[in-house]
Design a protein around this motif. Structure first.
Motif, PDB file in Angstrom:
ATOM      1  N   VAL A  76      32.656 -12.624  42.460  1.00 17.93           N
ATOM      2  CA  VAL A  76      34.022 -12.215  42.141  1.00 17.93           C
ATOM      3  C   VAL A  76      34.981 -13.296  42.650  1.00 17.93           C
ATOM      4  CG1 VAL A  76      35.817 -10.469  42.506  1.00 17.93           C
ATOM      5  CG2 VAL A  76      33.412  -9.779  42.249  1.00 17.93           C
ATOM      6  N   LEU A  77      35.723 -13.923  41.737  1.00 15.47           N
ATOM      7  CA  LEU A  77      36.632 -15.038  42.049  1.00 15.47           C
ATOM      8  C   LEU A  77      35.891 -16.171  42.761  1.00 15.47           C
ATOM      9  CD1 LEU A  77      39.927 -13.178  43.058  1.00 15.47           C
ATOM     10  CD2 LEU A  77      39.062 -13.762  40.796  1.00 15.47           C
ATOM     11  N   HIS A  78      34.700 -16.455  42.270  1.00 10.69           N
ATOM     12  CA  HIS A  78      33.827 -17.464  42.881  1.00 10.69           C
ATOM     13  C   HIS A  78      34.503 -18.831  42.982  1.00 10.69           C
ATOM     14  CE1 HIS A  78      30.022 -19.548  43.776  1.00 10.69           C
ATOM     15  NE2 HIS A  78      30.435 -20.463  42.916  1.00 10.69           N
ATOM     16  N   GLU A  79      35.081 -19.296  41.897  1.00 13.15           N
ATOM     17  CA  GLU A  79      35.660 -20.647  41.894  1.00 13.15           C
ATOM     18  C   GLU A  79      36.811 -20.765  42.883  1.00 13.15           C
ATOM     19  OE1 GLU A  79      36.651 -21.849  37.933  1.00 13.15           O
ATOM     20  OE2 GLU A  79      34.583 -21.684  37.214  1.00 13.15           O
ATOM     21  N   GLN A  80      37.616 -19.716  42.990  1.00 15.33           N
ATOM     22  CA  GLN A  80      38.717 -19.742  43.948  1.00 15.33           C
ATOM     23  C   GLN A  80      38.191 -19.809  45.382  1.00 15.33           C
ATOM     24  OE1 GLN A  80      38.428 -17.877  41.214  1.00 15.33           O
ATOM     25  NE2 GLN A  80      40.365 -16.935  40.586  1.00 15.33           N
ATOM     26  N   ALA A  81      37.118 -19.091  45.661  1.00 14.76           N
ATOM     27  CA  ALA A  81      36.538 -19.121  47.005  1.00 14.76           C
ATOM     28  C   ALA A  81      35.995 -20.509  47.337  1.00 14.76           C
ATOM     29  CB  ALA A  81      35.436 -18.075  47.126  1.00 14.76           C
ATOM     30  N   VAL A  82      35.292 -21.110  46.388  1.00 15.06           N
ATOM     31  CA  VAL A  82      34.738 -22.448  46.612  1.00 15.06           C
ATOM     32  C   VAL A  82      35.862 -23.457  46.838  1.00 15.06           C
ATOM     33  CG1 VAL A  82      33.487 -24.339  45.496  1.00 15.06           C
ATOM     34  CG2 VAL A  82      32.580 -22.004  45.386  1.00 15.06           C
ATOM     35  N   ALA A  83      36.925 -23.375  46.044  1.00 16.92           N
ATOM     36  CA  ALA A  83      38.061 -24.294  46.209  1.00 16.92           C
ATOM     37  C   ALA A  83      38.681 -24.143  47.591  1.00 16.92           C
ATOM     38  CB  ALA A  83      39.097 -24.033  45.125  1.00 16.92           C
TER      39      ALA A  83
END
Length: 198
Positions: free
Chosen positions: A173-180
């Motif tokens: 859930v909102l993976h890309e935002q977490a990685v960023a």
């Protein structure tokens, strides 16, 4: 006569900015993405305010979305290696509801939302907390590769261990935002607090 100077009390608390921000949040967040957005905000603000590592977690009533508690990582400011975001959120929820079992009789199902898969220690806390749902932004070694944190030896069948205990799992859930956000933390040069710097 020599007196015993052993510490007999421990207090862990959220930083003041987080206490203030919690008061501004909506009491109900029916959408799981909104819940994760909130967790990501707290994770980012925590390291930007130099009040802990880039991790946050929150406990909600699963069906209604009612916010029960929010926790952020407090390891370094508290001199406490167990003061991870999940431990903070679960412990604050248990204090709020006056129960060690967030899945006890007559209680609504509770959900823990975290900005990554819990570490080895926090995974154990999840299993024993009584929650019925775990929502994470991601899992695997990507967090460690980006940040250098040591997440420990989580059980290789951790998903099945959750299922065996009646805990549903929602991943990425909102993976890309977490990685960023983890990449932003790594670029900031803030310390990574592994006990042996492993």
């Amino acid at each position: 006569m020599q007196t015993n100077t052993t510490v007999t009390q421990l207090t862990l608390q959220l930083p003041q900015w987080a206490i203030d921000k919690v008061q501004e949040l909506p009491p109900v967040m029916p959408d799981v993405e909104q819940r994760m957005e909130t967790v990501l905000f707290f994770a980012g603000a925590n390291f930007k305010n130099d009040t802990g590592g880039p991790f946050a977690a929150a406990v909600f009533e699963e069906a209604s979305g009612r916010l029960v508690s929010i926790g952020v990582n407090r390891v370094v400011p508290s001199n406490c290696s167990t003061a991870h975001a999940e431990i903070m959120a679960l412990s604050l929820a248990q204090a709020q509801l006056q129960t060690y079992d967030l899945g006890g009789p007559g209680m609504p199902s509770h959900q823990l939302v975290v900005n990554w898969c819990p570490c080895a220690m926090c995974f154990g806390a999840v299993l024993w907390s009584g929650i019925r749902s775990l929502v994470i932004a991601g899992a695997g070694s990507q967090l460690e590769a980006i940040t250098g944190f040591d997440e420990g030896p989580i059980h290789p069948q951790w998903r099945q261990e959750l299922e065996k205990r009646g805990i549903t799992l929602l991943e990425d859930v909102l993976h890309e935002q977490a990685v960023a956000q983890f990449e932003e933390f790594a670029a900031s040069g803030r310390p990574v607090y592994n006990a042996r710097l492993g």
